[in-house]
Each structure stands twice: as C-alpha cells, then as structure tokens.
Write a protein that holds these residues in place. Structure first.
Motif: not given
Length: 315
Positions: A147-160
C-alpha cells in the motif's frame, strides 16, 4: 542579487521569490510563529517515528501508516519553510530554476502522498472496526508495504506533469514570483504562452486524486458508522468511535485548507494576494505540526511511551 528581472529572457537561470508582497515590514514578526511551528513539526514527527521504531507493541499497520505520514510531513515542510525563512531573515530571494521545479514537484507529490496515506489509514480503521477478527490477516506487513509503495508511485507519477509542463513554457516578461515558494500557478502565470493546460491539469489532478480519496474515506466511514451503531451500548459506541478521532482530525487539517487554497488561487481574484500567500504557507505548516500532537495526545500507546521516555530521562 540581480535586479535585472524585467529584461527579455526565455529560460531564466534563476527566479526571484518575492516573499509575501505587502507584508515586508512584518517579516520578523511573521517568522516567529513560522519558525516555531516548523520546529514543532520537525521534533514532533521525528519523535513519533522514534517511538514507533523503539516500541515493539506499536509495530502494527496503524502506526506504520503513521510513520509514513510523519515522513511525508517532514518532506513537505522542509521543502518550503527553510527557504521562506531565509527570505524573511536574510532577504535571500533567488532560487535556481531547476530547484524551483524540484520544489514544485515535491510539494505536489507529497501533498498527494499525504492524502493517499490518510486513505490507507481509513482502510485500517475500517478493517479494525468492521472485521476486527481478520485485521491481522488482511493488513499484514507485506500488504502495508505494498500500500505504501502504491501510494508513493501514484503520487510521484501524477506530480511529474507539473514541473515538465512548467519547464516547456517561455518566460519573457519577468522572473519575479509573487510568492514565498514555487507555487505552481504563481510560476506558470509568468509564462508568455497559453498555459491553460497547466490549470486544467491542476484542477483535474485535484479532483481525481483528492476527490477520489475523499470519496473513498467517506465510503469507509459510512461503513464504520454503520458498524458502530450496531454496538449494544452507548459506551461501546463512543469508545470505538474514539479510535477514529485522531484520523478525523488529520483529515480535516489536510482537506479543508487544501480545497480552499487551490480554489482561491484559481478563482479568488478579489482575495488579497498577501492573504493567499500567507495561507498557502500556513497550510503547508499546520498539518505537519498538528499530526504528531493529535496522535500523541489521543493515542494512549504513544502517550504512555512518550511519558516513559521523558520520566526515564529525568531519572
């Protein structure tokens, strides 16, 4: 510091952060609560992480998510407040163009990450209250890590797209940003181009990420309340609902100012600029400061461990 900020240029090497226009004479006084809240946020979140790490009884999903929230809060406030304080204290207003884009990315990425972690904490509360006997089998350490990894990936990608879109525009009028940090819209408004794409993406990201997260939290708490109202006694209902108090405070501290800040920056044309910038700074400071205080005061395990920590040192 260069003052040739209105000459023609397309790729500025630096931006000039104006701080809080109109409140320059009050910088010293404004810096006092800012610095105080920043110190509380740093000490509080590091203390939360230390307590969870050193206390085996706190090695549970709720406290793992709390540590993720603490890390997110630390990055959010340290990515903006130190630069803001240097403007207040030393008039150090220059910021490198790439550093400005990096700051913008961190703000949007970790703001979205904070929202995602609050959703994860809502899931933890839902499982703990609605299916308590299966809590340890559903939210295993492996699942929490995913869950932590998914949250981090989602946020990092959408902020690019924020820094990538901002980087492509020509800046031919001025490099003076009327803000104390590289706020997305404040930077984009300096571009000599049609930047509606940035605004549209910002709004779509706000409602698709934060909006979806809020809907998920509402659905979770609807189920939680249904489970609570099925409990036989008032005392049991109040005690169970009390376990959600800290999480509800964290939700309020994040989402209400977030929507207000985002919408007023885009549509609040009659709102004084100094108020918008001051509020934008406070918004990035208050949740990181409040989260460790709220969880420290309302969570018995953390409160007891903190008490033992200080009483042991006094001895």
């Amino acid at each position: 510091m260069s003052d040739s900020n209105t000459s023609a240029f397309t790729n500025p090497s630096t931006f000039i952060l104006q701080g809080i226009p109109g409140l320059e004479t009050s910088y010293t006084w404004i810096s006092i609560p800012f610095c105080t809240m920043f110190i509380i946020a740093i000490l509080g979140n590091f203390t939360i992480m230390f307590i969870v790490k050193t206390e085996p009884s706190l090695h549970e999903p709720m406290y793992y998510f709390l540590c993720m929230l603490a890390v997110t809060d630390l990055v959010l406030c340290t990515s903006t407040i130190p630069k803001t304080l240097t403007i207040f204290w030393f008039n150090a207003r220059e910021i490198n163009f790439n550093a400005c884009l990096a700051q913008m990315y961190f703000i949007h990425s970790f703001s979205a990450m904070e929202s995602g972690i609050l959703v994860a904490m809502a899931l933890d509360r839902y499982v703990a209250i609605c299916v308590p006997l299966r809590h340890s089998t559903i939210l295993t350490n492996r699942v929490v890590a995913k869950i932590g990894l998914a949250v981090g990936l989602r946020s990092g990608i959408l902020a690019l797209p924020y820094p990538l879109l901002t980087r492509q525009w020509p800046y031919c009028r001025t490099n003076i940003i009327p803000h104390s940090y590289c706020e997305h819209i404040a930077v984009v408004n300096l571009a000599c181009a049609d930047t509606r794409l940035n605004s549209y993406y910002g709004l779509s990201e706000l409602f698709s990420v934060i909006g979806v997260d809020v809907i998920f939290i509402i659905v979770s708490y609807t189920q939680i309340l249904r489970a609570i109202f099925r409990l036989p006694t008032k005392e049991a209902r109040l005690k169970t609902f009390g376990t959600c108090g800290s999480h509800l405070c964290a939700i309020s501290a994040l989402y209400i100012p977030d929507f207000f800040s985002s919408l007023t920056h885009r549509f609040g044309h009659d709102v004084p600029l100094s108020f918008l910038i001051l509020f934008a700074n406070v918004y990035l400071l208050v949740p990181p400061m409040l989260h460790p205080i709220v969880y420290g005061m309302r969570t018995k395990q953390i409160r007891d461990r903190l008490f033992l920590l200080f009483t042991h040192k006094e001895r």
